[in-house]
Design a protein around this motif. Structure first.
Motif, PDB file in Angstrom:
ATOM      1  N   UNK A 175       0.857  -1.185   0.000  1.00  0.00           N
ATOM      2  CA  UNK A 175       0.000   0.000   0.000  1.00  0.00           C
ATOM      3  C   UNK A 175       0.895   1.237   0.000  1.00  0.00           C
ATOM      4  N   UNK A 176       0.864   1.988  -1.091  1.00  0.00           N
ATOM      5  CA  UNK A 176       1.681   3.188  -1.204  1.00  0.00           C
ATOM      6  C   UNK A 176       2.662   3.073  -2.345  1.00  0.00           C
ATOM      7  N   UNK A 177       2.590   3.985  -3.309  1.00  0.00           N
ATOM      8  CA  UNK A 177       3.414   3.908  -4.501  1.00  0.00           C
ATOM      9  C   UNK A 177       4.461   4.985  -4.605  1.00  0.00           C
ATOM     10  N   UNK A 178       4.984   5.436  -3.455  1.00  0.00           N
ATOM     11  CA  UNK A 178       6.133   6.329  -3.508  1.00  0.00           C
ATOM     12  C   UNK A 178       7.384   5.540  -3.844  1.00  0.00           C
ATOM     13  N   UNK A 179       8.540   6.181  -3.790  1.00  0.00           N
ATOM     14  CA  UNK A 179       9.779   5.516  -4.181  1.00  0.00           C
ATOM     15  C   UNK A 179      10.060   4.313  -3.297  1.00  0.00           C
ATOM     16  N   UNK A 180       9.811   4.422  -1.993  1.00  0.00           N
ATOM     17  CA  UNK A 180      10.043   3.291  -1.093  1.00  0.00           C
ATOM     18  C   UNK A 180       9.101   2.136  -1.411  1.00  0.00           C
ATOM     19  N   UNK A 181       7.819   2.439  -1.654  1.00  0.00           N
ATOM     20  CA  UNK A 181       6.859   1.390  -1.963  1.00  0.00           C
ATOM     21  C   UNK A 181       7.176   0.690  -3.264  1.00  0.00           C
ATOM     22  N   UNK A 182       7.605   1.453  -4.270  1.00  0.00           N
ATOM     23  CA  UNK A 182       7.969   0.872  -5.565  1.00  0.00           C
ATOM     24  C   UNK A 182       9.189  -0.040  -5.419  1.00  0.00           C
ATOM     25  N   UNK A 183      10.197   0.410  -4.677  1.00  0.00           N
ATOM     26  CA  UNK A 183      11.400  -0.393  -4.490  1.00  0.00           C
ATOM     27  C   UNK A 183      11.085  -1.692  -3.754  1.00  0.00           C
ATOM     28  N   UNK A 184      10.251  -1.626  -2.723  1.00  0.00           N
ATOM     29  CA  UNK A 184       9.903  -2.826  -1.963  1.00  0.00           C
ATOM     30  C   UNK A 184       9.010  -3.764  -2.767  1.00  0.00           C
TER      31      UNK A 184
END
Length: 388
Positions: A149-158
């Protein structure tokens, strides 16, 4: 003897300690100053390589350093802080109370889970003690997709890291595209992030929100249901609120508002995710990420040392470097002083930077070999479709 108390076991505490140990070397040796660290965790979790750990490219142990090893000249207390009393200048914690002459609040932030029905208590995060271990254990034993849940840079990387270890992944982003801030600043890098998610078979669902979560499914705002037992929240963070500090100025995200020299109250400093630190040039609060916490922690340590020696603190002057993300060995994106980098150059720059700041030299030296060995072993990316 003067006592400096550092709260938390993250970047701010680690780097404030380093500056204190260097600048107060004589005072510490003579017993004129004591440094005490109070942390709910027994280790410092180096989050720079979290993506590599999740992807199976690094063992989790290389990213965890015992606090007693990382800060050998400090007295480390493993306990949760329950209250700070600014009048009596004491810190209360499970099992005791301690007076301070200088206090550093580096307690960080946590993903806010209470905004979604059922997410609090069901969703996983990666900011608390043991969170990363919990995620790895759940992914090993649960058959089915992981919902990020969450598509910022951290969410995309994970999301990419989870897909790389052959887990089907659904990435839910309320905005109309992932990494929206990067689209504005560096559209080329944002396009590369989107392409990497597609390459790894991540099911990206934009323009929808998580409406509710239960033990076996996630319901989205468009009515679709994803059957899953693993939900990872990467929705940003809210500062951890410490009882006793309610009277101090805070921003809309609950962060303590600092002065230019990072004070939040007399003889109390803060930085990192717990603090709203103004950029020295623009005045806009700096981004809540590891690099800013490291650099602000350094400045906090220098200013505390100056206060102990009876000198005035100095303003925080760091201007920033950029941001980066990895999508596997040789695959990365980076924004270095506004210059977009991709591929091997971005990946090597990111790895080199994180190796520089790992608290354990012995663990840092093992990282390149592990990355080479495990990447050669190979991991087939998941391309499993997740039913809508």
């Amino acid at each position: 003897m003067k006592r400096v108390v550092l709260l938390g076991g993250g970047y701010v505490t680690l780097h404030a300690y380093g500056a204190l140990a260097r600048r107060l070397r004589g005072e510490l040796r003579r017993g004129e100053v004591e440094i005490v660290v109070i942390s709910a965790d027994t280790v410092h979790n180096f989050h720079g390589f979290t993506g590599e750990v999740v992807a199976g490219l690094l063992p989790i142990g290389l990213t965890q350093t015992p606090l007693t090893e990382a800060m050998p000249r400090a007295r480390v207390l493993h306990a949760r802080v329950t209250r700070v009393d600014l009048v009596t200048r004491t810190v209360q914690f499970e099992g005791g109370e301690l007076a301070y002459d200088a206090l550093v609040v580096g307690t960080g932030g946590r993903e806010p889970l209470d905004g979604v029905d059922g997410l609090d208590g069901t969703g996983l995060t990666l900011r608390g003690p043991g969170d990363l271990s919990d995620l790895l254990q759940r992914v090993r034993v649960v058959d089915g997709p992981v919902v990020v849940v969450g598509g910022g840079l951290a969410g995309v990387e994970l999301a990419a890291a989870l897909a790389a270890r052959t887990a089907p992944v659904v990435l839910v982003q309320s905005a109309d595209r992932v990494v929206p801030a990067l689209h504005t600043e560096q559209p080329r890098l944002a396009a590369r992030c989107t392409a990497e998610l597609a390459r790894l078979g991540v099911d990206v669902r934009t323009g929808v929100r998580v409406a509710s979560v239960d033990d076996g499914s996630v319901t989205l705002s468009d009515g679709s249901v994803v059957r899953t037992h693993v939900v990872l929240a990467t929705t940003g963070q809210r500062a951890v609120a410490l009882p006793g500090l309610e009277s101090l100025p805070r921003d809309e995200r609950g962060r303590l508002v600092t002065t230019r020299d990072l004070l939040v109250a007399p003889d109390v400093w803060s930085a990192g995710d717990a603090a709203s630190v103004a950029h020295p040039r623009t005045g806009v609060p700096v981004t809540a990420n590891a690099l800013w916490a490291i650099k602000a922690g350094d400045q906090v340590g220098r200013n505390v040392a100056r206060a102990v020696q009876g000198r005035a603190g100095r303003p925080f002057r760091y201007l920033g470097l950029g941001q980066a993300a990895s999508f596997g060995v040789g695959r990365g994106v980076a924004d270095l002083y506004g210059i977009p980098l991709t591929g091997w150059v971005a990946w090597l720059m990111r790895v080199g930077f994180f190796l520089r700041f790992m608290p354990s030299r012995s663990r840092a030296l093992q990282v390149p070999g592990e990355l080479v060995r495990r990447s050669r072993a190979g991991r087939a990316p998941s391309r499993v479709a997740v039913p809508r």
